[in-house]
Design a protein around this motif. Structure first.
Motif, PDB file in Angstrom:
ATOM      1  N   PHE A 203     -27.595  -7.275 -24.439  1.00 17.48           N
ATOM      2  CA  PHE A 203     -27.350  -5.597 -24.124  1.00 17.48           C
ATOM      3  C   PHE A 203     -28.648  -5.666 -22.888  1.00 17.48           C
ATOM      4  CE2 PHE A 203     -25.213  -5.243 -28.006  1.00 17.48           C
ATOM      5  CZ  PHE A 203     -24.031  -4.595 -27.692  1.00 17.48           C
ATOM      6  N   THR A 204     -28.144  -5.706 -21.718  1.00 21.11           N
ATOM      7  CA  THR A 204     -29.224  -5.678 -20.796  1.00 21.11           C
ATOM      8  C   THR A 204     -28.343  -4.920 -19.469  1.00 21.11           C
ATOM      9  OG1 THR A 204     -30.285  -6.851 -18.911  1.00 21.11           O
ATOM     10  CG2 THR A 204     -28.303  -7.959 -19.695  1.00 21.11           C
ATOM     11  N   LYS A 205     -29.036  -4.239 -18.724  1.00 25.30           N
ATOM     12  CA  LYS A 205     -28.477  -3.471 -17.478  1.00 25.30           C
ATOM     13  C   LYS A 205     -28.716  -4.473 -16.135  1.00 25.30           C
ATOM     14  CE  LYS A 205     -28.791   1.220 -19.307  1.00 25.30           C
ATOM     15  NZ  LYS A 205     -29.469   2.428 -18.917  1.00 25.30           N
ATOM     16  N   GLU A 206     -29.453  -5.729 -16.495  1.00 21.02           N
ATOM     17  CA  GLU A 206     -29.577  -6.486 -15.188  1.00 21.02           C
ATOM     18  C   GLU A 206     -28.285  -7.030 -14.600  1.00 21.02           C
ATOM     19  OE1 GLU A 206     -31.686  -8.925 -12.368  1.00 21.02           O
ATOM     20  OE2 GLU A 206     -32.344  -7.051 -13.920  1.00 21.02           O
ATOM     21  N   PRO A 207     -27.723  -6.850 -13.443  1.00 24.98           N
ATOM     22  CA  PRO A 207     -26.354  -7.170 -13.144  1.00 24.98           C
ATOM     23  C   PRO A 207     -26.313  -8.686 -12.626  1.00 24.98           C
ATOM     24  CG  PRO A 207     -27.792  -6.449 -11.198  1.00 24.98           C
ATOM     25  CD  PRO A 207     -28.605  -6.430 -12.442  1.00 24.98           C
ATOM     26  N   GLY A 208     -25.032  -9.349 -12.755  1.00 30.52           N
ATOM     27  CA  GLY A 208     -24.968 -10.647 -12.441  1.00 30.52           C
ATOM     28  C   GLY A 208     -25.227 -11.587 -13.374  1.00 30.52           C
ATOM     29  N   CYS A 209     -25.439 -11.400 -14.524  1.00 29.18           N
ATOM     30  CA  CYS A 209     -25.764 -12.413 -16.008  1.00 29.18           C
ATOM     31  C   CYS A 209     -24.709 -12.884 -16.591  1.00 29.18           C
ATOM     32  CB  CYS A 209     -26.755 -11.696 -16.847  1.00 29.18           C
ATOM     33  SG  CYS A 209     -28.442 -11.158 -15.633  1.00 29.18           S
ATOM     34  N   ASP A 210     -23.497 -13.100 -15.894  1.00 29.32           N
ATOM     35  CA  ASP A 210     -22.311 -13.437 -16.639  1.00 29.32           C
ATOM     36  C   ASP A 210     -22.558 -14.576 -17.502  1.00 29.32           C
ATOM     37  OD1 ASP A 210     -19.697 -12.016 -15.279  1.00 29.32           O
ATOM     38  OD2 ASP A 210     -21.404 -11.743 -14.171  1.00 29.32           O
ATOM     39  N   VAL A 211     -23.160 -15.627 -16.908  1.00 26.33           N
ATOM     40  CA  VAL A 211     -23.497 -16.891 -17.733  1.00 26.33           C
ATOM     41  C   VAL A 211     -23.997 -16.556 -19.003  1.00 26.33           C
ATOM     42  CG1 VAL A 211     -24.392 -19.294 -18.086  1.00 26.33           C
ATOM     43  CG2 VAL A 211     -23.315 -18.337 -15.933  1.00 26.33           C
ATOM     44  N   GLN A 212     -25.321 -16.048 -19.068  1.00 24.31           N
ATOM     45  CA  GLN A 212     -25.874 -15.554 -20.167  1.00 24.31           C
ATOM     46  C   GLN A 212     -25.112 -14.665 -21.118  1.00 24.31           C
ATOM     47  OE1 GLN A 212     -27.002 -15.154 -16.974  1.00 24.31           O
ATOM     48  NE2 GLN A 212     -29.123 -15.314 -16.831  1.00 24.31           N
ATOM     49  N   GLN A 213     -24.371 -13.685 -20.601  1.00 27.70           N
ATOM     50  CA  GLN A 213     -23.614 -12.746 -21.697  1.00 27.70           C
ATOM     51  C   GLN A 213     -22.320 -13.575 -22.250  1.00 27.70           C
ATOM     52  OE1 GLN A 213     -23.057  -8.727 -20.156  1.00 27.70           O
ATOM     53  NE2 GLN A 213     -25.167  -9.154 -21.264  1.00 27.70           N
ATOM     54  N   PHE A 215     -22.218 -16.833 -22.958  1.00 25.50           N
ATOM     55  CA  PHE A 215     -22.798 -17.660 -24.153  1.00 25.50           C
ATOM     56  C   PHE A 215     -23.142 -16.783 -25.164  1.00 25.50           C
ATOM     57  CE2 PHE A 215     -24.875 -20.933 -21.071  1.00 25.50           C
ATOM     58  CZ  PHE A 215     -23.934 -22.060 -21.352  1.00 25.50           C
ATOM     59  N   ALA A 216     -24.013 -15.457 -25.053  1.00 32.88           N
ATOM     60  CA  ALA A 216     -24.217 -14.604 -26.150  1.00 32.88           C
ATOM     61  C   ALA A 216     -23.020 -13.953 -26.744  1.00 32.88           C
ATOM     62  CB  ALA A 216     -24.674 -13.341 -25.557  1.00 32.88           C
ATOM     63  N   GLU A 217     -21.879 -13.941 -26.260  1.00 32.65           N
ATOM     64  CA  GLU A 217     -20.573 -13.700 -26.949  1.00 32.65           C
ATOM     65  C   GLU A 217     -20.057 -14.896 -27.768  1.00 32.65           C
ATOM     66  OE1 GLU A 217     -19.473 -10.480 -23.564  1.00 32.65           O
ATOM     67  OE2 GLU A 217     -18.413 -12.284 -23.710  1.00 32.65           O
ATOM     68  N   ASN A 252     -34.099 -19.316 -27.725  1.00 31.39           N
ATOM     69  CA  ASN A 252     -34.580 -20.410 -26.806  1.00 31.39           C
ATOM     70  C   ASN A 252     -34.600 -20.192 -25.514  1.00 31.39           C
ATOM     71  OD1 ASN A 252     -32.157 -21.123 -25.835  1.00 31.39           O
ATOM     72  ND2 ASN A 252     -32.029 -22.957 -27.081  1.00 31.39           N
ATOM     73  N   GLY A 253     -34.240 -19.182 -24.919  1.00 24.91           N
ATOM     74  CA  GLY A 253     -34.301 -18.568 -23.556  1.00 24.91           C
ATOM     75  C   GLY A 253     -32.683 -18.839 -22.743  1.00 24.91           C
ATOM     76  N   LEU A 254     -31.974 -19.755 -23.416  1.00 22.90           N
ATOM     77  CA  LEU A 254     -30.690 -19.867 -22.834  1.00 22.90           C
ATOM     78  C   LEU A 254     -29.943 -18.504 -22.546  1.00 22.90           C
ATOM     79  CD1 LEU A 254     -28.693 -22.092 -22.347  1.00 22.90           C
ATOM     80  CD2 LEU A 254     -27.580 -21.545 -24.564  1.00 22.90           C
ATOM     81  N   ILE A 255     -29.984 -17.656 -23.238  1.00 20.80           N
ATOM     82  CA  ILE A 255     -29.362 -16.411 -22.963  1.00 20.80           C
ATOM     83  C   ILE A 255     -30.193 -15.058 -22.499  1.00 20.80           C
ATOM     84  CG2 ILE A 255     -27.298 -16.802 -24.572  1.00 20.80           C
ATOM     85  CD1 ILE A 255     -28.488 -14.782 -26.446  1.00 20.80           C
ATOM     86  N   SER A 256     -31.502 -15.396 -22.522  1.00 18.31           N
ATOM     87  CA  SER A 256     -32.428 -14.250 -21.947  1.00 18.31           C
ATOM     88  C   SER A 256     -32.984 -14.639 -20.488  1.00 18.31           C
ATOM     89  CB  SER A 256     -33.618 -14.281 -22.940  1.00 18.31           C
ATOM     90  OG  SER A 256     -34.313 -15.435 -23.092  1.00 18.31           O
ATOM     91  N   ASP A 257     -33.206 -15.984 -20.318  1.00 22.27           N
ATOM     92  CA  ASP A 257     -33.850 -16.059 -18.906  1.00 22.27           C
ATOM     93  C   ASP A 257     -32.990 -15.565 -17.941  1.00 22.27           C
ATOM     94  OD1 ASP A 257     -35.841 -17.193 -20.442  1.00 22.27           O
ATOM     95  OD2 ASP A 257     -35.589 -19.160 -19.875  1.00 22.27           O
ATOM     96  N   VAL A 313     -16.087  -9.925 -28.146  1.00 24.22           N
ATOM     97  CA  VAL A 313     -16.391 -10.445 -29.514  1.00 24.22           C
ATOM     98  C   VAL A 313     -15.639  -9.931 -30.615  1.00 24.22           C
ATOM     99  CG1 VAL A 313     -18.385 -10.360 -31.145  1.00 24.22           C
ATOM    100  CG2 VAL A 313     -18.853 -10.282 -28.712  1.00 24.22           C
ATOM    101  N   TRP A 314     -15.101  -8.742 -30.672  1.00 17.70           N
ATOM    102  CA  TRP A 314     -14.323  -8.333 -31.743  1.00 17.70           C
ATOM    103  C   TRP A 314     -12.691  -8.186 -31.390  1.00 17.70           C
ATOM    104  CZ3 TRP A 314     -16.357  -8.277 -36.306  1.00 17.70           C
ATOM    105  CH2 TRP A 314     -17.626  -8.146 -36.644  1.00 17.70           C
TER     106      TRP A 314
END
Length: 388
Positions: A203-213, A215-217, A252-257, A313-314
């Motif tokens: 849950f972030t408002k940073e734009p353009g983080c499709d890869v991280q999102q 992965f998180a899903e 480990n940073g994969l979905i946060s960095d 996710v659901w």
């Protein structure tokens, strides 16, 4: 997505029998401090296996047993003193996240001239650490593959997280079979913990983080799939393996960095643990749906984030984003409290008074500045009260 540096220097040996790689510790010196908790590793045979491998490799082993579920600074200090007195070359943790966190703080403290609590309060003072190794026995915190450690001083009702690149483990051994004996309660709490790590990053408002999102899903869907399987079939290798690997990648940073998250549910839970010494994952499970409902009311613009979560996710569908968002939160609540059987409110974990909520909220608010939806002290008090 903003500029970032991504580095995971930890060597992972994943799978059955990988504990044999403890022989490689001899490449880093001859003296090892073995850190562990209440003694379950002796009952399940991991201790004897590890000691034989290290003995055969010519290693001398000193021990720091008795690490608490919320590791105490007093235990860290004992470990630091041992390292300095015995001229320890490396630190090996065998256990779950609390044990590994303690080992990290010990390793950093051994390279520091002052009190180890300084390193908890001010991570910038961590300039080095002894090499850190781990054998993981509980899938939850991801400490086996990250730079974080959480340490408590219960004399002050304080529980703080610290971090440093130097505290990333050199090597971690992940054998899913070592988690077969984890209890239902710990399995459920561990699943809630790794889900919370993922939510905090997702849950972030940073734009353009499709890869991280995306992965998180995928991680969340894996946890939702295999958490209940592990409860029903404790020795299901696929369930334990997927939960173990998902937990590592959640933090480990994969979905946060690159996605610029600032966590807020964890700071709130750290206060619960600092004052009441509750199980971390249970506290997170109780707070998470309440936080979701609160921020959705406070900032209606995040409805799209929760609707995206519901769809991806659901598997929810429809045109009404507000309904999907609310249904997704309801699904989360049902999964945690009914499917996984986690406690659903603070009274269920023995908190029978609201007297400390104001003090706790003030501390949590300072630690969550800039989070997904900014929370004031008053907001956090309301979240605690709604969870009560």
């Amino acid at each position: 997505m903003y500029n970032f540096r991504f580095s995971i220097p930890t060597t992972i040996y994943f799978g059955k029998g990988q504990i044999s790689h403890l022989s490689e510790l001899s490449d880093y010196g001859s003296k090892v401090l073995l850190v562990y908790g209440g003694g379950s590793i002796k009952r399940n045979g991991i201790y004897d296996t590890a000691m034989k491998i290290m003995s055969d490799a010519g290693l001398t082993v000193m021990e720091l047993p008795g690490v608490e579920p919320n590791p105490r600074i007093e235990t860290v200090r004992k470990g630091v003193d041992l390292c300095k007195k015995e001229q320890i070359d490396m630190v090996l943790a065998i256990g779950g996240g609390s044990t590994i966190d303690c080992a990290k703080a010990v390793a950093a403290g051994a390279a520091y001239d002052g009190d180890a609590w300084d390193l908890v309060l001010d991570p910038s003072k961590i300039t080095g650490a002894l090499p850190i190794f781990s054998v993981l026995t509980i899938a939850a915190t991801g400490s086996e593959m990250d730079k974080f450690a959480v340490i408590s001083d219960m004399t002050k009702n304080e529980k703080w997280g610290t971090c440093a690149e130097a505290m990333k483990p050199t090597m971690s051994i992940l054998d899913p079979e070592y988690t077969y004996s984890v209890s239902r309660r710990q399995t459920a709490a561990g699943t809630a913990d790794m889900m919370s790590h993922t939510f905090e990053n997702y849950f972030t408002k940073e734009p353009g983080c499709d890869v991280q999102q995306r992965f998180a899903e995928g991680l969340l869907k894996t946890m939702i799939k295999y958490g209940p399987v592990a409860l029903k079939e404790p020795d299901n290798y696929d369930a334990r393996a997927n939960l173990m690997w998902a937990a590592s990648h959640a933090i480990n940073g994969l979905i946060s960095d690159g996605s610029k998250p600032t966590w807020c549910v964890h700071p709130m839970e750290h206060e619960l643990s600092a004052f009441y010494d509750i199980t971390h994952g249970e506290g997170l499970a109780i707070l998470t749906p309440v936080w979701m409902e609160f921020v959705l009311r406070k900032d209606p613009s995040v409805v799209r984030n929760f609707a995206e979560y519901g769809r991806n996710v659901w598997g929810l569908s429809g045109e009404d984003e507000a309904k999907i968002a609310k249904d997704a939160i309801a699904k989360t609540r049902t999964f945690l409290f009914e499917t996984m059987g986690l406690p659903s409110n603070l009274r269920a974990v023995g908190i029978d008074s609201t007297e400390n909520f104001e003090t706790m909220a003030a501390k949590a608010a300072r630690k969550s500045v800039g989070s997904f939806v900014p929370l004031t002290r008053r907001d956090i008090v309301e979240i605690y009260q709604a969870a009560f």
